[in-house]
Design a protein around this motif. Structure first.
Motif, PDB file in Angstrom:
ATOM      1  N   SER A  44       0.948  -1.202  -0.037  1.00 21.02           N
ATOM      2  CA  SER A  44       0.058   0.101   0.113  1.00 21.02           C
ATOM      3  C   SER A  44       1.022   1.304   0.005  1.00 21.02           C
ATOM      4  O   SER A  44       0.237   2.209  -0.288  1.00 21.02           O
ATOM      5  CB  SER A  44      -1.026  -0.105   1.223  1.00 21.02           C
ATOM      6  N   GLU A  45       2.084   1.038   0.314  1.00 15.68           N
ATOM      7  CA  GLU A  45       3.034   2.054   0.199  1.00 15.68           C
ATOM      8  C   GLU A  45       4.356   1.796  -0.515  1.00 15.68           C
ATOM      9  O   GLU A  45       4.575   0.630  -0.577  1.00 15.68           O
ATOM     10  CB  GLU A  45       3.557   2.549   1.676  1.00 15.68           C
ATOM     11  N   ILE A  46       4.731   2.747  -1.472  1.00 14.98           N
ATOM     12  CA  ILE A  46       5.829   2.705  -2.087  1.00 14.98           C
ATOM     13  C   ILE A  46       6.884   3.859  -1.932  1.00 14.98           C
ATOM     14  O   ILE A  46       6.492   5.055  -1.778  1.00 14.98           O
ATOM     15  CB  ILE A  46       5.679   2.315  -3.582  1.00 14.98           C
ATOM     16  N   GLU A  47       8.263   3.609  -1.976  1.00 17.94           N
ATOM     17  CA  GLU A  47       9.271   4.870  -1.888  1.00 17.94           C
ATOM     18  C   GLU A  47       9.327   5.482  -3.077  1.00 17.94           C
ATOM     19  O   GLU A  47       9.280   4.863  -4.136  1.00 17.94           O
ATOM     20  CB  GLU A  47      10.577   4.189  -1.284  1.00 17.94           C
ATOM     21  N   SER A  48       9.413   6.976  -2.987  1.00 15.00           N
ATOM     22  CA  SER A  48       9.762   7.605  -4.247  1.00 15.00           C
ATOM     23  C   SER A  48      10.859   7.332  -5.190  1.00 15.00           C
ATOM     24  O   SER A  48      10.765   7.295  -6.356  1.00 15.00           O
ATOM     25  CB  SER A  48       9.544   9.116  -3.844  1.00 15.00           C
ATOM     26  N   ASP A  49      11.744   6.845  -4.388  1.00 16.91           N
ATOM     27  CA  ASP A  49      13.039   6.476  -5.209  1.00 16.91           C
ATOM     28  C   ASP A  49      12.756   5.275  -6.241  1.00 16.91           C
ATOM     29  O   ASP A  49      13.257   5.168  -7.091  1.00 16.91           O
ATOM     30  CB  ASP A  49      14.094   5.900  -4.211  1.00 16.91           C
ATOM     31  N   VAL A  50      11.949   4.303  -5.614  1.00 18.88           N
ATOM     32  CA  VAL A  50      11.638   3.257  -6.471  1.00 18.88           C
ATOM     33  C   VAL A  50      10.932   3.635  -7.867  1.00 18.88           C
ATOM     34  O   VAL A  50      11.046   3.208  -8.759  1.00 18.88           O
ATOM     35  CB  VAL A  50      10.496   2.269  -5.795  1.00 18.88           C
ATOM     36  N   ILE A  51      10.003   4.632  -7.655  1.00 14.85           N
ATOM     37  CA  ILE A  51       9.238   5.154  -8.708  1.00 14.85           C
ATOM     38  C   ILE A  51      10.273   5.971  -9.690  1.00 14.85           C
ATOM     39  O   ILE A  51      10.160   5.603 -10.865  1.00 14.85           O
ATOM     40  CB  ILE A  51       8.075   6.063  -8.375  1.00 14.85           C
ATOM     41  N   GLY A  52      10.864   6.879  -9.100  1.00  8.19           N
ATOM     42  CA  GLY A  52      11.939   7.278  -9.779  1.00  8.19           C
ATOM     43  C   GLY A  52      12.897   6.516 -10.631  1.00  8.19           C
ATOM     44  O   GLY A  52      13.370   6.679 -11.777  1.00  8.19           O
ATOM     45  N   ASN A  53      13.198   5.445 -10.058  1.00  4.71           N
ATOM     46  CA  ASN A  53      14.283   4.440 -10.737  1.00  4.71           C
ATOM     47  C   ASN A  53      13.328   3.758 -11.813  1.00  4.71           C
ATOM     48  O   ASN A  53      13.873   3.460 -12.976  1.00  4.71           O
ATOM     49  CB  ASN A  53      14.868   3.608  -9.669  1.00  4.71           C
ATOM     50  N   LEU A  54      12.137   3.510 -11.561  1.00  3.30           N
ATOM     51  CA  LEU A  54      11.345   2.790 -12.776  1.00  3.30           C
ATOM     52  C   LEU A  54      11.290   3.681 -13.927  1.00  3.30           C
ATOM     53  O   LEU A  54      11.099   3.225 -15.041  1.00  3.30           O
ATOM     54  CB  LEU A  54      10.013   2.267 -12.140  1.00  3.30           C
ATOM     55  N   VAL A  55      11.036   4.857 -13.493  1.00  2.00           N
ATOM     56  CA  VAL A  55      10.744   5.895 -14.725  1.00  2.00           C
ATOM     57  C   VAL A  55      12.383   6.107 -15.610  1.00  2.00           C
ATOM     58  O   VAL A  55      12.105   6.062 -16.632  1.00  2.00           O
ATOM     59  CB  VAL A  55      10.744   7.393 -14.036  1.00  2.00           C
ATOM     60  N   MET A  56      13.312   6.172 -14.629  1.00  2.00           N
ATOM     61  CA  MET A  56      14.567   6.139 -15.481  1.00  2.00           C
ATOM     62  C   MET A  56      14.883   4.883 -16.295  1.00  2.00           C
ATOM     63  O   MET A  56      15.340   4.882 -17.372  1.00  2.00           O
ATOM     64  CB  MET A  56      15.772   6.361 -14.440  1.00  2.00           C
ATOM     65  N   GLU A  57      14.557   3.742 -15.576  1.00  4.33           N
ATOM     66  CA  GLU A  57      14.549   2.515 -16.635  1.00  4.33           C
ATOM     67  C   GLU A  57      13.862   2.601 -17.875  1.00  4.33           C
ATOM     68  O   GLU A  57      14.338   2.128 -19.059  1.00  4.33           O
ATOM     69  CB  GLU A  57      14.038   1.215 -15.648  1.00  4.33           C
TER      70      GLU A  57
END
Length: 163
Positions: free
Chosen positions: A101-114
């Protein structure tokens, strides 16, 4: 569905198709009152997902925020909004597939960069320069050297701390 032209609540569905992402239904409608044609999208209402930011604050996950960030990075680049929408769909699917239910913003940022490194290198560099908060040109230079040495397929992640 309210007509965008005359605000009438009466419309008829002309066509209904599953969108390319497989998670959305696209409906083409016609207003019964004025004849205006418009498109609506139907998608499953997902459970609320909370993003934990670097400073510890929390906010609701927003695919629009990701979309807008990529749009800014892709200005004047040969990247279509359809391409960006597909990228955002893949990112959202990966985020939701984690089941938390929660996710770190770093994880999202890294997915965007991938995703961006595969989509367009300049868009990737622009996004990375904001996301990684480059403090000087040297940090940008390090990123570019990584891209060149790895055949332009940089692995996103933490900044290179070897300086």
């Amino acid at each position: 569905m309210r007509c965008p032209k005359c605000q009438s609540l009466k419309s008829s569905v002309i066509d209904s198709r599953q969108a390319e992402d497989g998670n959305t239904i696209r409906r083409r409608r016609s207003c019964d009152q004025c004849g205006q044609r418009f498109t609506t999208y139907e998608r499953i209402e997902e459970k609320t997902l909370v993003v934990v930011k670097k400073d510890g604050t929390r906010e609701q996950f927003s695919r629009e925020k990701i979309f807008n960030g990529i749009i800014r990075s892709a200005q004047k680049r040969p990247v279509s909004t359809d391409d960006i929408d597909e990228v955002v769909n893949r990112i959202e699917q990966k985020v939701r597939a984690q089941g938390d239910s929660e996710i770190e913003s770093d994880v999202i940022g890294n997915l965007v960069m991938e995703e961006l490194v595969e989509l367009d290198e300049i868009t990737y560099v622009r996004f990375a320069s904001v996301y990684r908060s480059f403090k000087d040109v040297g940090e940008l230079e390090n990123l570019l050297k990584q891209m060149i040495s790895k055949g332009s397929k940089v692995k996103p992640g933490k900044k290179d701390e070897t300086k």
